[in-house]
Design an enzyme around this catalytic site. Structure first.
Site, PDB file in Angstrom:
ATOM      1  N   ARG A 106       0.581  -1.280  -0.202  1.00  0.00           N
ATOM      2  CA  ARG A 106       0.108  -0.012  -0.207  1.00  0.00           C
ATOM      3  C   ARG A 106       0.396   0.723   0.024  1.00  0.00           C
ATOM      4  O   ARG A 106       1.414   1.032   0.602  1.00  0.00           O
ATOM      5  CB  ARG A 106      -0.821  -0.371   1.194  1.00  0.00           C
ATOM      6  CG  ARG A 106      -1.813   1.270   1.625  1.00  0.00           C
ATOM      7  CD  ARG A 106      -3.032   1.226   2.582  1.00  0.00           C
ATOM      8  NE  ARG A 106      -3.747   0.494   1.434  1.00  0.00           N
ATOM      9  CZ  ARG A 106      -5.249   0.060   2.588  1.00  0.00           C
ATOM     10  NH1 ARG A 106      -5.276   0.698   3.290  1.00  0.00           N
ATOM     11  NH2 ARG A 106      -6.223  -0.783   1.894  1.00  0.00           N
ATOM     12  N   HIS A 133      -6.795   1.358  -6.402  1.00  0.00           N
ATOM     13  CA  HIS A 133      -7.669   0.335  -5.469  1.00  0.00           C
ATOM     14  C   HIS A 133      -7.950  -0.925  -6.369  1.00  0.00           C
ATOM     15  O   HIS A 133      -9.244  -1.242  -5.617  1.00  0.00           O
ATOM     16  CB  HIS A 133      -8.581   0.151  -4.243  1.00  0.00           C
ATOM     17  CG  HIS A 133      -7.936   0.174  -3.286  1.00  0.00           C
ATOM     18  ND1 HIS A 133      -7.361  -1.248  -2.655  1.00  0.00           N
ATOM     19  CD2 HIS A 133      -8.609   0.708  -1.848  1.00  0.00           C
ATOM     20  CE1 HIS A 133      -7.841  -1.101  -1.966  1.00  0.00           C
ATOM     21  NE2 HIS A 133      -8.561  -0.815  -1.407  1.00  0.00           N
ATOM     22  N   GLN A 136     -10.039  -3.779  -3.622  1.00  0.00           N
ATOM     23  CA  GLN A 136     -11.436  -3.359  -3.377  1.00  0.00           C
ATOM     24  C   GLN A 136     -12.169  -4.080  -4.318  1.00  0.00           C
ATOM     25  O   GLN A 136     -13.350  -4.511  -4.239  1.00  0.00           O
ATOM     26  CB  GLN A 136     -11.039  -1.971  -3.111  1.00  0.00           C
ATOM     27  CG  GLN A 136     -12.642  -1.409  -2.243  1.00  0.00           C
ATOM     28  CD  GLN A 136     -12.691  -2.208  -1.240  1.00  0.00           C
ATOM     29  OE1 GLN A 136     -11.899  -1.820  -0.464  1.00  0.00           O
ATOM     30  NE2 GLN A 136     -14.281  -2.505  -0.813  1.00  0.00           N
ATOM     31  N   ASP A 223     -17.185   6.575  -2.038  1.00  0.00           N
ATOM     32  CA  ASP A 223     -16.111   6.659  -0.850  1.00  0.00           C
ATOM     33  C   ASP A 223     -15.910   8.173   0.057  1.00  0.00           C
ATOM     34  O   ASP A 223     -16.845   9.143  -0.308  1.00  0.00           O
ATOM     35  CB  ASP A 223     -14.650   6.519  -2.077  1.00  0.00           C
ATOM     36  CG  ASP A 223     -13.695   6.308  -1.002  1.00  0.00           C
ATOM     37  OD1 ASP A 223     -13.469   5.876   0.278  1.00  0.00           O
ATOM     38  OD2 ASP A 223     -12.552   6.244  -1.620  1.00  0.00           O
ATOM     39  N   CYS A 264     -16.093   1.014   0.687  1.00  0.00           N
ATOM     40  CA  CYS A 264     -15.072   0.415   1.076  1.00  0.00           C
ATOM     41  C   CYS A 264     -15.007  -0.045   1.879  1.00  0.00           C
ATOM     42  O   CYS A 264     -14.531  -0.765   2.979  1.00  0.00           O
ATOM     43  CB  CYS A 264     -13.995   0.838  -0.502  1.00  0.00           C
ATOM     44  SG  CYS A 264     -13.556   2.911   0.566  1.00  0.00           S
ATOM     45  N   ARG A 292     -13.634  -9.191   1.120  1.00  0.00           N
ATOM     46  CA  ARG A 292     -12.085  -8.530   1.322  1.00  0.00           C
ATOM     47  C   ARG A 292     -11.593  -9.593   1.022  1.00  0.00           C
ATOM     48  O   ARG A 292     -10.567 -10.790   0.354  1.00  0.00           O
ATOM     49  CB  ARG A 292     -11.919  -8.038   1.915  1.00  0.00           C
ATOM     50  CG  ARG A 292     -12.321  -6.609   1.209  1.00  0.00           C
ATOM     51  CD  ARG A 292     -11.875  -5.864   0.116  1.00  0.00           C
ATOM     52  NE  ARG A 292     -10.298  -5.656   0.159  1.00  0.00           N
ATOM     53  CZ  ARG A 292     -10.125  -4.903   0.573  1.00  0.00           C
ATOM     54  NH1 ARG A 292     -10.311  -3.736   0.842  1.00  0.00           N
ATOM     55  NH2 ARG A 292      -8.735  -4.989  -0.029  1.00  0.00           N
TER      56      ARG A 292
HETATM   57  N1   CP Z   1     -10.619  -0.858   1.580  1.00  0.00           N
HETATM   58  C1   CP Z   1      -9.628  -0.752   2.469  1.00  0.00           C
HETATM   59  O1   CP Z   1      -9.026  -1.093   1.883  1.00  0.00           O
HETATM   60  O2   CP Z   1     -10.205  -1.717   3.962  1.00  0.00           O
HETATM   61  P1   CP Z   1      -8.631  -0.200   4.875  1.00  0.00           P
HETATM   62  O3   CP Z   1      -8.671   0.911   4.410  1.00  0.00           O
HETATM   63  O4   CP Z   1      -8.811  -0.707   6.241  1.00  0.00           O
HETATM   64  O5   CP Z   1      -7.579  -1.900   3.776  1.00  0.00           O
HETATM   65  N1  NVA Z   2      -9.536   6.236  -0.878  1.00  0.00           N
HETATM   66  C1  NVA Z   2      -9.840   5.972   0.354  1.00  0.00           C
HETATM   67  C2  NVA Z   2      -9.813   4.307   0.541  1.00  0.00           C
HETATM   68  C3  NVA Z   2      -9.578   3.988   1.466  1.00  0.00           C
HETATM   69  C4  NVA Z   2      -9.716   2.262   1.866  1.00  0.00           C
HETATM   70  C5  NVA Z   2      -8.050   6.223   0.357  1.00  0.00           C
HETATM   71  O1  NVA Z   2      -7.519   6.516  -0.446  1.00  0.00           O
HETATM   72  O2  NVA Z   2      -8.107   6.580   1.421  1.00  0.00           O
END
Ligand code: CP
Ligand code: NVA
Length: 306
Positions: A106, A133, A136, A223, A264, A292
């Site tokens: 990430r 993502h 997701q 989101d 998400c 997930r």
């Molecule tokens: N939706 C998602 O990716 O959640 P987290 O940020 O908790 O991993």
């Molecule tokens: N758009 C959000 C998604 C979190 C799962 C972010 O990037 O923070």
């Protein structure tokens, strides 16, 4: 079972067939959990998980997916790695490649995960970048299929910020022929290149009026307005998006009668969506979160199973 040859950095890298097969496999693993015990497709395999940003669902679902498939995951925050003291991504990728069988990361800039993948000899999975993502959206498409039974002839409305999740959704929909409508404030429109590419395959209506865009939607998604990488724009974003882009019960009523709601998570309750929608019978957010795990297993098996 093996579908993917190497990385998953964006949904756009998958063929329609690969995407459909992943969704089918995720649903099968959910329906028959005992399959995982017999498959043991990841026995003695190890995954390094790099998190430059916090995570609840992605971290736990990947760690459990490895465990349930007979493998092991090592969780590495940025601070755990020499990366935080200046070791390059290239050298980190080469080092991890001599130890582990797969890397999930990430990151902030999408080019960081590309750099990781280009310098790694093992598969690299994007666990969220500022731009995409994909994991997701694999789970979201599985959730929609599970709820609607069919991915043909549905329309998805995205209301709010056109985030990394939205970008991956547009690509996912373009692979599966799902038409979309997107409502976002002026100045926060979806990425024009992604739209242009995807409009070759699907219709995407774009506007700044949520009531118009949600009309005839079978699936409503949103989101946060303040993604992790936008945290320093929190106040201006809240002013720009609220109250017009908050999904509440009266806006949901403008979608089709049997429309479902996905997010998400994490949700900023009361901001992009009200509790009355998040906790309604139309909301499938907890199945979405559970999926997930099933999709991470499907993805990992498709990378490794002979
Ligand atoms: N939706 C998602 O990716 O959640 P987290 O940020 O908790 O991993
Ligand atoms: N758009 C959000 C998604 C979190 C799962 C972010 O990037 O923070």
């Amino acid at each position: 079972m093996k579908l993917l040859t190497k990385n998953l950095l964006s949904i756009n890298e998958l063929t329609t067939n690969e995407l459909l097969q992943l969704i089918e496999l995720g649903m099968k693993l959910k329906r028959y959990p005992e399959l995982c015990k017999n498959l043991c497709g990841l026995k003695n395999k190890t995954m390094a998980m790099i998190f430059q940003k916090p995570s609840t669902r992605t971290r736990i679902s990947f760690e459990l997916a490895m465990l349930q498939l007979g493998g092991h995951a090592i969780n590495l925050s940025q601070q755990d790695l020499q990366l935080s003291l200046g070791e390059s991504i290239e050298d980190t990728a080469k080092t991890l490649s001599v130890y582990v069988d797969v890397i999930m990361a990430r990151v902030y800039e999408h080019k960081q995960i590309e750099l990781l993948a280009n310098n790694s000899s093992v598969p690299v999975i994007n666990g969220l970048s500022n731009t995409f993502h994909p994991c997701q959206i694999l789970a979201d498409l599985m959730t929609i299929k599970e709820q609607k039974g069919d991915l043909n002839h549905i329309k998805i409305a995205w209301i709010g910020d056109c985030t990394n999740v939205c970008n991956s959704l547009i690509y996912g929909c373009s692979k599966l022929g799902i038409n979309m409508s997107i409502a976002s404030p002026l100045g926060y429109e979806p990425n024009i290149d992604i739209i242009k590419e995807s409009r070759k395959y699907i219709s995407i209506e774009i506007g700044d009026n949520p009531s118009n865009m949600i009309d005839q939607a079978d699936v409503v998604m949103t989101d946060t307005f303040v993604s992790i990488h936008n945290i320093n724009q929190q106040n201006e974003r809240i002013q720009k998006f609220l109250p017009k882009f908050r999904i509440n019960s009266s806006l949901m009523k403008k979608a089709n009668k049997n429309a479902i709601f996905l997010h998400c998570l994490p949700a900023k309750r009361g901001y992009e969506v009200t509790n009355s929608v998040l906790d309604s019978t139309q909301s499938v957010i907890w199945s979405e979160a559970e999926n997930r795990l099933h999709m991470q297993k499907a993805l990992l098996l498709s990378l490794f199973d002979p």
